[in-house]
Design a protein around this motif. Structure first.
Motif, PDB file in Angstrom:
ATOM      1  N   ALA A  57       0.822  -1.213   0.000  1.00 44.96           N
ATOM      2  CA  ALA A  57       0.000   0.000   0.000  1.00 44.96           C
ATOM      3  C   ALA A  57       0.856   1.264   0.000  1.00 44.96           C
ATOM      4  O   ALA A  57       1.840   1.367   0.730  1.00 44.96           O
ATOM      5  N   ASP A  61      -3.898   5.660  -0.129  1.00 49.52           N
ATOM      6  CA  ASP A  61      -4.739   4.828  -0.979  1.00 49.52           C
ATOM      7  C   ASP A  61      -5.804   4.167  -0.110  1.00 49.52           C
ATOM      8  O   ASP A  61      -5.528   3.247   0.661  1.00 49.52           O
ATOM      9  N   THR A  62      -7.045   4.626  -0.249  1.00 50.07           N
ATOM     10  CA  THR A  62      -8.130   4.178   0.622  1.00 50.07           C
ATOM     11  C   THR A  62      -8.506   2.717   0.412  1.00 50.07           C
ATOM     12  O   THR A  62      -9.164   2.120   1.265  1.00 50.07           O
ATOM     13  N   TRP A  64      -6.686   0.209   0.703  1.00 54.65           N
ATOM     14  CA  TRP A  64      -6.053  -0.616   1.734  1.00 54.65           C
ATOM     15  C   TRP A  64      -6.692  -0.415   3.096  1.00 54.65           C
ATOM     16  O   TRP A  64      -6.586  -1.288   3.966  1.00 54.65           O
ATOM     17  N   GLN A 179      -0.642   3.078 -12.428  1.00 48.76           N
ATOM     18  CA  GLN A 179       0.007   3.975 -11.468  1.00 48.76           C
ATOM     19  C   GLN A 179       1.286   3.409 -10.850  1.00 48.76           C
ATOM     20  O   GLN A 179       1.957   4.094 -10.083  1.00 48.76           O
ATOM     21  N   GLY A 207       1.784   6.981  -9.198  1.00 48.08           N
ATOM     22  CA  GLY A 207       0.634   6.964  -8.299  1.00 48.08           C
ATOM     23  C   GLY A 207       0.895   7.548  -6.932  1.00 48.08           C
ATOM     24  O   GLY A 207      -0.056   7.776  -6.163  1.00 48.08           O
ATOM     25  N   LYS A 208       2.148   7.816  -6.596  1.00 48.99           N
ATOM     26  CA  LYS A 208       2.457   8.422  -5.302  1.00 48.99           C
ATOM     27  C   LYS A 208       2.326   9.939  -5.336  1.00 48.99           C
ATOM     28  O   LYS A 208       2.441  10.595  -4.301  1.00 48.99           O
ATOM     29  N   GLY A 234      -7.619   2.245  -9.766  1.00 49.49           N
ATOM     30  CA  GLY A 234      -7.876   2.354  -8.332  1.00 49.49           C
ATOM     31  C   GLY A 234      -8.711   3.592  -8.098  1.00 49.49           C
ATOM     32  O   GLY A 234      -8.642   4.562  -8.865  1.00 49.49           O
ATOM     33  N   PRO A 236      -8.725   6.227  -5.937  1.00 47.49           N
ATOM     34  CA  PRO A 236      -8.108   7.559  -5.871  1.00 47.49           C
ATOM     35  C   PRO A 236      -7.588   8.036  -7.227  1.00 47.49           C
ATOM     36  O   PRO A 236      -7.685   9.224  -7.552  1.00 47.49           O
ATOM     37  N   ILE A 237      -7.038   7.103  -8.022  1.00 47.61           N
ATOM     38  CA  ILE A 237      -6.561   7.460  -9.358  1.00 47.61           C
ATOM     39  C   ILE A 237      -7.734   7.906 -10.226  1.00 47.61           C
ATOM     40  O   ILE A 237      -7.676   8.931 -10.920  1.00 47.61           O
TER      41      ILE A 237
END
Length: 331
Positions: A57, A61-62, A64, A179, A207-208, A234, A236-237
């Motif tokens: 994770a 990132d929600t 996880w 990502q 993705g970070k 994902g 958030p992406i």
């Protein structure tokens, strides 16, 4: 939920009852019954064990958070001390596995996004007699690396499900946004989409850094005028890609993999056309519960095959119902 026919045999995930527990995974529990199991709302009478859950994770990132909630609920029921750690960098994830071995845990559940980086340390775990299960990523290599089962979605088939849906709705030029380059599950998702819609383009982003994700995707949509749908891998992406579509003045629609409450609301609102959910709460719950079952009775869930927790399609037809569960943190 929409269902898909699988081209290979798979073990279907058992239905897991939700238990109303207020205890956290790090808390002990008084034995509830003499049989080694637990009734709803009670803690198992089995001896307390220690399980490490180790994921790749990234911060923020929600997805996880949902995996962890499932694991914590199973831990509370099963009288398990849960040690949760994560790191998106493969070498550091391997170090976390070694740390769990040094702590003499009774079981390890981990994600295999970068299996080559984990194979040596997982051999140390199995050589030490520590049972291992994998979840979320690495289904195809799980057994080779010593895990007795895997909980997750077949990512290639999930990607093909998305591609089939997009093709049926007339989309011809998807952009699939990855990502984390080299992540076996993410690569398989986009490969699956491309198998059904050959003109699919792959876009790699960091993705970070969501600001960089937004700017990179905006630039791509400005350049690729024929892009008619952009796919986030994902929640958030995907939510960031909605901003990119607006910034680029693009007419592209947005589709997704995975889910959180905010994304479910966007589907209800019609801003996202659909997502493919792999049911991460189940992945966390069943990973911990399977290790407890192995400890209490030598049970090996899955019969040597992966246990599928998805994919399931969430679209306008069922998003309102799914949203209720997502708001509770179990979807």
């Amino acid at each position: 939920m929409a269902k898909f026919s699988w081209r290979k045999a798979a073990v279907v995930a058992a239905v897991v009852p939700l238990v109303a527990l207020s205890a956290c995974s790090s808390q002990g529990g008084k034995p509830a019954d003499a049989g080694g199991g637990a009734a709803a709302g009670q803690v198992a009478s089995t001896d307390r064990i220690k399980v490490a859950l180790i994921t790749h994770a990234a911060a923020g990132d929600t997805f996880w958070d949902i995996v962890r909630k499932g694991a914590e609920e199973a831990s509370a029921k099963d009288n398990v001390e849960l040690l949760y750690t994560s790191d998106p960098e493969a070498g550091r994830q391997a170090q976390l596995v070694q740390q769990a071995i040094d702590q003499k845990v009774d079981g390890i559940a981990l994600t295999l996004a970068t299996p080559d980086a984990l194979k040596d340390v997982l051999k140390k775990a199995t050589d030490a007699g520590i049972p291992v299960v994998s979840l979320n990523a690495g289904e195809s290599v799980s057994a080779q690396l010593g895990a007795f089962t895997h909980f997750g979605s077949n990512e290639q088939l999930a990607g093909e499900a998305v591609g089939t849906r997009l093709a049926a709705e007339g989309y011809k030029h998807p952009v699939c946004v990855i990502q984390q380059q080299g992540h076996v599950g993410l690569e398989a998702r986009c490969a699956g989409v491309k198998a059904k819609v050959p003109a699919t383009e792959i876009l790699y982003v960091d993705g970070k850094d969501m600001t960089a994700v937004q700017s990179t995707a905006t630039a791509k949509l400005q350049a690729a005028k024929d892009a008619d749908v952009i796919i986030g891998l994902g929640a958030p992406i995907t939510l960031t890609l909605l901003k990119s579509v607006s910034d680029a003045g693009s007419s592209a629609k947005v589709a997704s993999f995975d889910l959180n409450a905010d994304l479910a609301q966007k589907i209800v609102d019609g801003a996202v056309i659909f997502t493919v959910d792999q049911q991460p709460w189940l992945q966390g719950y069943m990973s911990v519960d399977s290790l407890w079952q192995a400890k209490r009775g030598g049970f090996k869930i899955g019969g040597g095959q992966p246990v599928l927790t998805g994919p399931t399609i969430v679209d306008k037809s069922n998003a309102s119902d799914v949203l209720k569960f997502a708001q509770q943190g179990v979807r």
